[in-house]
Design an enzyme around this catalytic site. Structure first.
Site, PDB file in Angstrom:
ATOM      1  N   TYR A  10      62.474  32.053 108.826  1.00  0.00           N
ATOM      2  CA  TYR A  10      61.152  32.001 108.434  1.00  0.00           C
ATOM      3  C   TYR A  10      60.704  31.566 107.086  1.00  0.00           C
ATOM      4  O   TYR A  10      61.632  31.424 106.155  1.00  0.00           O
ATOM      5  CB  TYR A  10      60.008  33.109 108.483  1.00  0.00           C
ATOM      6  N   ASP A  19      66.690  27.011 102.488  1.00  0.00           N
ATOM      7  CA  ASP A  19      65.808  28.006 102.118  1.00  0.00           C
ATOM      8  C   ASP A  19      66.394  28.766 101.934  1.00  0.00           C
ATOM      9  O   ASP A  19      66.715  29.864 102.240  1.00  0.00           O
ATOM     10  CB  ASP A  19      64.980  28.276 103.888  1.00  0.00           C
ATOM     11  N   LYS A  65      61.755  34.255  95.281  1.00  0.00           N
ATOM     12  CA  LYS A  65      61.687  35.668  94.495  1.00  0.00           C
ATOM     13  C   LYS A  65      62.031  36.559  93.793  1.00  0.00           C
ATOM     14  O   LYS A  65      61.760  36.649  92.346  1.00  0.00           O
ATOM     15  CB  LYS A  65      62.708  36.209  95.888  1.00  0.00           C
TER      16      LYS A  65
END
Length: 426
Positions: A143, A238, A266
């Site tokens: 994702y 990513d 994050k």
């Protein structure tokens, strides 16, 4: 007595679609009423009913130093007192950019944004602008945010064009995304042999965390790097989730892989909305105002978010920080595996750095198909039983978990004991 969580969820559903502002929070995957949290401190969170939980979600990764770390809170308060935002450059933006480039070997230049979705979306646009090509390759189960070209599932054949996995994504856009199997080096080679001249970039989670924790095979990492180099495509790692979680230098430092671009989020925001993308200087210089690839953001480099992120980045560089986290995660996975084996439960677990995965199958999966073959019903049962014991795991069988620096060996032992109690009555 009615749960305050239930009351809040009932009211939220009247004016917020599904009652939540991000789908996984709705507990649809595991069933039941989602928890509404009111407070976090260290390794713990408290819900609307004032029940305390040992937290292994960590706000889906950012809280690597624990909730409400005093130094992070102090930095946020100091920044907020000077102004909540300016929409103009600040010295703090330069400071965090320099810190990121100092820590991460892949970064020659970096740009700040506000979310992981922004980072990956723009990295792909940049790769397309740099190469002049349109096709991208991603992998089933990874994702990368909710932009149109990434909400794509595999077609019926290995090399068919992708199909939209969300309503509202035009087939024409999905058709520019090819979806392959994670850890399948041969499949990637076949794709490049067939249309390598069309491929702008390959984007991948170097350690997958959005189909539970899946570790990469060495030959898969090497194939991506070699094929992108050979065909002039951009390799985007990513690291929104794995960055500063796998280790100080992320997954690309851990596995010694040289990406062309990386995306971050994050942990680098310390719990506030902050993200970044960066990499090779020649590619990054294609961004406006230097180049023709446009990207902008009113809240990019927000001073309060930067203060939280910069303080967190300094805290994670303390001597022994990652060694301790790695040991805690290993203690967790080995302990859970041992109590499951004691009671004859088909179960496995693994960790890397401060990330961990638990699976109701005999061995840790290596692909999306293997994850999907695990016993999801058993996970759901385990999730709710652990919740009742005061342990908060991700409310999905397809999400990685996290330990933080605030967790103690006693917290891990209590978690294992809870699982032992549950498996004894399985």
């Amino acid at each position: 007595m009615t749960s305050h969580n239930q009351e809040l969820f009932d009211e939220s559903q009247k004016i917020i679609p599904g009652g939540v502002n991000s789908p996984v929070r709705a507990f649809r995957s595991v069933g039941g009423t989602p928890l509404f949290f009111k407070r976090g401190q260290g390794a713990y969170v408290w819900d609307a009913d004032d029940k305390r939980y040992i937290d292994y979600v960590n706000s889906w990764g950012p809280m690597i130093v624990g909730h409400c770390h005093p130094e992070v809170v102090k930095a946020v308060q100091a920044a907020a007192a000077e102004g909540l935002g300016f929409g103009a450059p600040t010295a703090a933006e330069l400071e965090i950019a320099e810190e990121l480039c100092k820590i991460l070997p892949a970064l020659e230049m970096v740009r700040l944004v506000s979310s992981g979705t922004e980072a990956t979306m723009t990295a792909i646009r940049l790769a397309r602008g740099f190469t002049g090509r349109s096709r991208i390759i991603k992998f089933e189960g990874c994702y990368h945010g909710h932009s149109d070209g990434l909400l794509v599932k595999a077609g019926s054949g290995a090399l068919t064009f992708g199909q939209p996995s969300s309503s509202g994504v035009p087939a024409e856009i999905a058709g520019l995304t090819t979806v392959l199997d994670y850890n399948d080096a041969a499949g990637l080679e076949k794709a490049f042999a067939e249309f390598g001249h069309e491929i702008a970039c390959v984007i991948v989670e170097p350690v997958a965390g959005n189909m539970n924790l899946i570790l990469p095979k060495r030959e898969f990492l090497d194939a991506m790097r070699n094929l992108c180099t050979k065909h002039g495509a951009v390799l985007i790692l990513d690291e929104v989730m794995s960055g500063f979680r796998v280790g100080l230098q992320g997954a690309h430092g851990h596995f010694n892989v040289k990406p062309d671009l990386i995306t971050l989020g994050k942990v680098m925001g310390g719990g506030l909305p902050a993200a970044a993308f960066g990499g090779r200087r020649d590619i990054m210089q294609c961004l406006a105002p230097l180049g023709a690839v446009y990207q902008a953001g009113t809240l990019s480099g927000n001073p309060v978010a930067v203060a939280a992120g910069l303080t967190t980045l300094k805290l994670v560089q303390a001597p022994g920080f990652y060694e301790r986290l790695t040991q805690l995660a290993k203690q967790m996975t080995e302990g859970l595996s041992a109590v499951a084996a004691k009671h004859g439960i088909p179960f496995s677990a693994q960790s890397i750095g401060s990330m961990f995965g638990i699976y109701f199958c005999p061995t840790p999966p290596t692909s999306y198909a293997e994850v999907m073959a695990s016993d999801k019903a058993a996970f759901n049962r385990f999730f709710h039983a652990m919740l009742a014991e005061g342990v908060y795991l991700a409310p999905s069988a397809f999400e990685a978990g996290f330990v933080s620096a605030a967790h103690t060996e006693a917290d891990i032992a209590a978690t294992i004991a809870a699982a032992d109690k549950i498996f004894a009555n399985w």
